[in-house]
Write a protein that holds these residues in place. Structure first.
Motif, PDB file in Angstrom:
ATOM      1  N   ALA A 149       0.815  -1.212   0.000  1.00 44.88           N
ATOM      2  CA  ALA A 149       0.000   0.000   0.000  1.00 44.88           C
ATOM      3  C   ALA A 149       0.850   1.265   0.000  1.00 44.88           C
ATOM      4  CB  ALA A 149      -0.928   0.006   1.217  1.00 44.88           C
ATOM      5  N   MET A 150       2.172   1.116   0.062  1.00 46.36           N
ATOM      6  CA  MET A 150       3.063   2.272   0.175  1.00 46.36           C
ATOM      7  C   MET A 150       4.019   2.348  -1.005  1.00 46.36           C
ATOM      8  SD  MET A 150       2.151   3.664   3.024  1.00 46.36           S
ATOM      9  CE  MET A 150       3.475   4.770   3.456  1.00 46.36           C
ATOM     10  N   LEU A 151       4.395   3.570  -1.369  1.00 46.97           N
ATOM     11  CA  LEU A 151       5.430   3.842  -2.363  1.00 46.97           C
ATOM     12  C   LEU A 151       6.409   4.828  -1.752  1.00 46.97           C
ATOM     13  CD1 LEU A 151       3.221   4.448  -5.530  1.00 46.97           C
ATOM     14  CD2 LEU A 151       4.638   2.447  -5.090  1.00 46.97           C
ATOM     15  N   ALA A 152       7.660   4.791  -2.187  1.00 50.09           N
ATOM     16  CA  ALA A 152       8.653   5.791  -1.794  1.00 50.09           C
ATOM     17  C   ALA A 152       8.973   6.619  -3.028  1.00 50.09           C
ATOM     18  CB  ALA A 152       9.913   5.110  -1.262  1.00 50.09           C
ATOM     19  N   VAL A 153       9.211   7.922  -2.836  1.00 46.42           N
ATOM     20  CA  VAL A 153       9.442   8.826  -3.956  1.00 46.42           C
ATOM     21  C   VAL A 153      10.719   9.624  -3.720  1.00 46.42           C
ATOM     22  CG1 VAL A 153       8.500  10.753  -5.282  1.00 46.42           C
ATOM     23  CG2 VAL A 153       6.959   9.040  -4.343  1.00 46.42           C
ATOM     24  N   GLN A 154      11.589   9.643  -4.726  1.00 45.22           N
ATOM     25  CA  GLN A 154      12.782  10.497  -4.726  1.00 45.22           C
ATOM     26  C   GLN A 154      12.514  11.617  -5.704  1.00 45.22           C
ATOM     27  OE1 GLN A 154      16.425   8.545  -5.964  1.00 45.22           O
ATOM     28  NE2 GLN A 154      17.134  10.414  -6.919  1.00 45.22           N
ATOM     29  N   GLY A 155      12.716  12.846  -5.281  1.00 45.04           N
ATOM     30  CA  GLY A 155      12.467  13.968  -6.174  1.00 45.04           C
ATOM     31  C   GLY A 155      13.232  15.202  -5.747  1.00 45.04           C
ATOM     32  N   TYR A 156      12.851  16.325  -6.313  1.00 45.88           N
ATOM     33  CA  TYR A 156      13.500  17.599  -6.028  1.00 45.88           C
ATOM     34  C   TYR A 156      12.892  18.214  -4.775  1.00 45.88           C
ATOM     35  CZ  TYR A 156      14.816  16.865 -10.845  1.00 45.88           C
ATOM     36  OH  TYR A 156      15.283  16.314 -12.010  1.00 45.88           O
ATOM     37  N   ASP A 157      13.727  18.759  -3.896  1.00 46.63           N
ATOM     38  CA  ASP A 157      13.247  19.384  -2.668  1.00 46.63           C
ATOM     39  C   ASP A 157      12.283  20.523  -2.963  1.00 46.63           C
ATOM     40  OD1 ASP A 157      14.788  17.783  -0.987  1.00 46.63           O
ATOM     41  OD2 ASP A 157      16.497  19.142  -1.087  1.00 46.63           O
ATOM     42  N   VAL A 158      11.290  20.662  -2.091  1.00 46.09           N
ATOM     43  CA  VAL A 158      10.318  21.744  -2.164  1.00 46.09           C
ATOM     44  C   VAL A 158      10.346  22.462  -0.814  1.00 46.09           C
ATOM     45  CG1 VAL A 158       7.854  22.272  -2.330  1.00 46.09           C
ATOM     46  CG2 VAL A 158       8.822  20.481  -3.746  1.00 46.09           C
ATOM     47  N   ALA A 159      10.332  23.764  -0.840  1.00 49.57           N
ATOM     48  CA  ALA A 159      10.307  24.537   0.404  1.00 49.57           C
ATOM     49  C   ALA A 159       8.887  24.529   0.961  1.00 49.57           C
ATOM     50  CB  ALA A 159      10.780  25.963   0.149  1.00 49.57           C
ATOM     51  N   HIS A 160       8.616  23.575   1.836  1.00 49.26           N
ATOM     52  CA  HIS A 160       7.290  23.446   2.452  1.00 49.26           C
ATOM     53  C   HIS A 160       7.492  22.826   3.828  1.00 49.26           C
ATOM     54  CE1 HIS A 160       2.969  22.844   2.711  1.00 49.26           C
ATOM     55  NE2 HIS A 160       3.218  21.628   3.154  1.00 49.26           N
ATOM     56  N   ARG A 161       6.925  23.423   4.827  1.00 46.73           N
ATOM     57  CA  ARG A 161       7.072  22.940   6.196  1.00 46.73           C
ATOM     58  C   ARG A 161       6.318  21.625   6.372  1.00 46.73           C
ATOM     59  NH1 ARG A 161       8.255  26.412  10.842  1.00 46.73           N
ATOM     60  NH2 ARG A 161       7.787  25.202  12.695  1.00 46.73           N
ATOM     61  N   THR A 162       6.984  20.620   6.928  1.00 46.18           N
ATOM     62  CA  THR A 162       6.372  19.307   7.151  1.00 46.18           C
ATOM     63  C   THR A 162       6.713  18.820   8.560  1.00 46.18           C
ATOM     64  OG1 THR A 162       8.312  18.130   6.324  1.00 46.18           O
ATOM     65  CG2 THR A 162       6.587  18.650   4.718  1.00 46.18           C
ATOM     66  N   PRO A 163       5.975  17.827   9.060  1.00 43.93           N
ATOM     67  CA  PRO A 163       6.329  17.239  10.349  1.00 43.93           C
ATOM     68  C   PRO A 163       7.714  16.585  10.274  1.00 43.93           C
ATOM     69  CG  PRO A 163       4.114  16.597   9.711  1.00 43.93           C
ATOM     70  CD  PRO A 163       4.732  17.267   8.522  1.00 43.93           C
ATOM     71  N   GLU A 164       8.379  16.467  11.410  1.00 43.62           N
ATOM     72  CA  GLU A 164       9.687  15.835  11.448  1.00 43.62           C
ATOM     73  C   GLU A 164       9.609  14.431  10.859  1.00 43.62           C
ATOM     74  OE1 GLU A 164      13.100  14.636  14.657  1.00 43.62           O
ATOM     75  OE2 GLU A 164      11.824  16.368  15.060  1.00 43.62           O
ATOM     76  N   GLY A 165      10.582  14.095  10.015  1.00 44.15           N
ATOM     77  CA  GLY A 165      10.627  12.783   9.382  1.00 44.15           C
ATOM     78  C   GLY A 165       9.892  12.720   8.058  1.00 44.15           C
ATOM     79  N   GLU A 166       9.240  13.799   7.651  1.00 50.99           N
ATOM     80  CA  GLU A 166       8.529  13.837   6.381  1.00 50.99           C
ATOM     81  C   GLU A 166       9.140  14.888   5.465  1.00 50.99           C
ATOM     82  OE1 GLU A 166       4.324  14.298   6.717  1.00 50.99           O
ATOM     83  OE2 GLU A 166       4.129  12.673   8.159  1.00 50.99           O
ATOM     84  N   SER A 167       8.943  14.706   4.160  1.00 46.57           N
ATOM     85  CA  SER A 167       9.403  15.661   3.163  1.00 46.57           C
ATOM     86  C   SER A 167       8.370  15.762   2.062  1.00 46.57           C
ATOM     87  CB  SER A 167      10.722  15.199   2.527  1.00 46.57           C
ATOM     88  OG  SER A 167      11.744  15.136   3.476  1.00 46.57           O
ATOM     89  N   VAL A 168       8.397  16.855   1.354  1.00 50.89           N
ATOM     90  CA  VAL A 168       7.604  17.024   0.141  1.00 50.89           C
ATOM     91  C   VAL A 168       8.608  17.193  -0.992  1.00 50.89           C
ATOM     92  CG1 VAL A 168       5.945  18.465  -1.070  1.00 50.89           C
ATOM     93  CG2 VAL A 168       5.709  18.110   1.378  1.00 50.89           C
ATOM     94  N   VAL A 169       8.457  16.409  -2.058  1.00 50.74           N
ATOM     95  CA  VAL A 169       9.370  16.508  -3.192  1.00 50.74           C
ATOM     96  C   VAL A 169       8.573  16.643  -4.472  1.00 50.74           C
ATOM     97  CG1 VAL A 169      11.210  15.181  -2.077  1.00 50.74           C
ATOM     98  CG2 VAL A 169       9.548  13.999  -3.506  1.00 50.74           C
ATOM     99  N   MET A 170       9.178  17.292  -5.474  1.00 49.19           N
ATOM    100  CA  MET A 170       8.577  17.372  -6.802  1.00 49.19           C
ATOM    101  C   MET A 170       9.067  16.180  -7.606  1.00 49.19           C
ATOM    102  SD  MET A 170       8.912  21.363  -7.940  1.00 49.19           S
ATOM    103  CE  MET A 170      10.689  21.320  -7.985  1.00 49.19           C
ATOM    104  N   ILE A 171       8.179  15.635  -8.424  1.00 43.16           N
ATOM    105  CA  ILE A 171       8.550  14.529  -9.306  1.00 43.16           C
ATOM    106  C   ILE A 171       7.788  14.722 -10.619  1.00 43.16           C
ATOM    107  CG2 ILE A 171       6.809  12.976  -8.343  1.00 43.16           C
ATOM    108  CD1 ILE A 171       8.981  10.746  -8.686  1.00 43.16           C
ATOM    109  N   PRO A 172       8.430  14.504 -11.754  1.00 47.92           N
ATOM    110  CA  PRO A 172       7.748  14.714 -13.031  1.00 47.92           C
ATOM    111  C   PRO A 172       6.502  13.832 -13.170  1.00 47.92           C
ATOM    112  CG  PRO A 172      10.101  14.522 -13.381  1.00 47.92           C
ATOM    113  CD  PRO A 172       9.844  14.146 -11.947  1.00 47.92           C
ATOM    114  N   GLU A 173       5.463  14.401 -13.744  1.00 52.48           N
ATOM    115  CA  GLU A 173       4.202  13.681 -13.951  1.00 52.48           C
ATOM    116  C   GLU A 173       4.424  12.357 -14.680  1.00 52.48           C
ATOM    117  OE1 GLU A 173       0.256  14.340 -16.669  1.00 52.48           O
ATOM    118  OE2 GLU A 173       1.102  16.097 -15.694  1.00 52.48           O
ATOM    119  N   GLU A 174       5.294  12.342 -15.671  1.00 54.41           N
ATOM    120  CA  GLU A 174       5.520  11.130 -16.455  1.00 54.41           C
ATOM    121  C   GLU A 174       6.063   9.989 -15.584  1.00 54.41           C
ATOM    122  OE1 GLU A 174       4.928   8.598 -19.233  1.00 54.41           O
ATOM    123  OE2 GLU A 174       4.313  10.682 -19.475  1.00 54.41           O
ATOM    124  N   VAL A 175       6.870  10.311 -14.578  1.00 52.85           N
ATOM    125  CA  VAL A 175       7.401   9.277 -13.682  1.00 52.85           C
ATOM    126  C   VAL A 175       6.264   8.679 -12.850  1.00 52.85           C
ATOM    127  CG1 VAL A 175       8.973   8.821 -11.753  1.00 52.85           C
ATOM    128  CG2 VAL A 175       9.711  10.268 -13.641  1.00 52.85           C
TER     129      VAL A 175
END
Length: 72
Positions: free
Chosen positions: A35-61
């Motif tokens: 039920a889970m996926l991991a995503v590697q992408g470009y950093d986004v400046a957005h505040r998140t809880p500790e241990g979480e990140s928001v990343v950009m990833i191309p739509e095609e991927v």
């Protein structure tokens, strides 16, 4: 650290095919929990809880990952 299995994106090609200019492009990975996926992408400046990140990833991927999972 567990080994991840890429299902979309990943190493870029050589020469002009390497849009990332570093040989390692945004990637979607399968996780042991189906039920889970991991995503590697470009950093986004957005505040998140500790241990979480928001990343950009191309739509095609993401579309490639959806096809790999049988969702499309």
């Amino acid at each position: 650290m567990e080994e991840l299995h890429a299902i979309a994106g990943g190493p870029c090609g050589s020469g002009d095919d390497d849009k990332c200019q570093n040989g390692d492009c945004p990637t979607v990975y399968e996780m042991p929990d189906p039920a889970m996926l991991a995503v590697q992408g470009y950093d986004v400046a957005h505040r998140t809880p500790e241990g979480e990140s928001v990343v950009m990833i191309p739509e095609e991927v993401l579309k490639e990952a959806a096809r790999a999972r049988g969702w499309l």
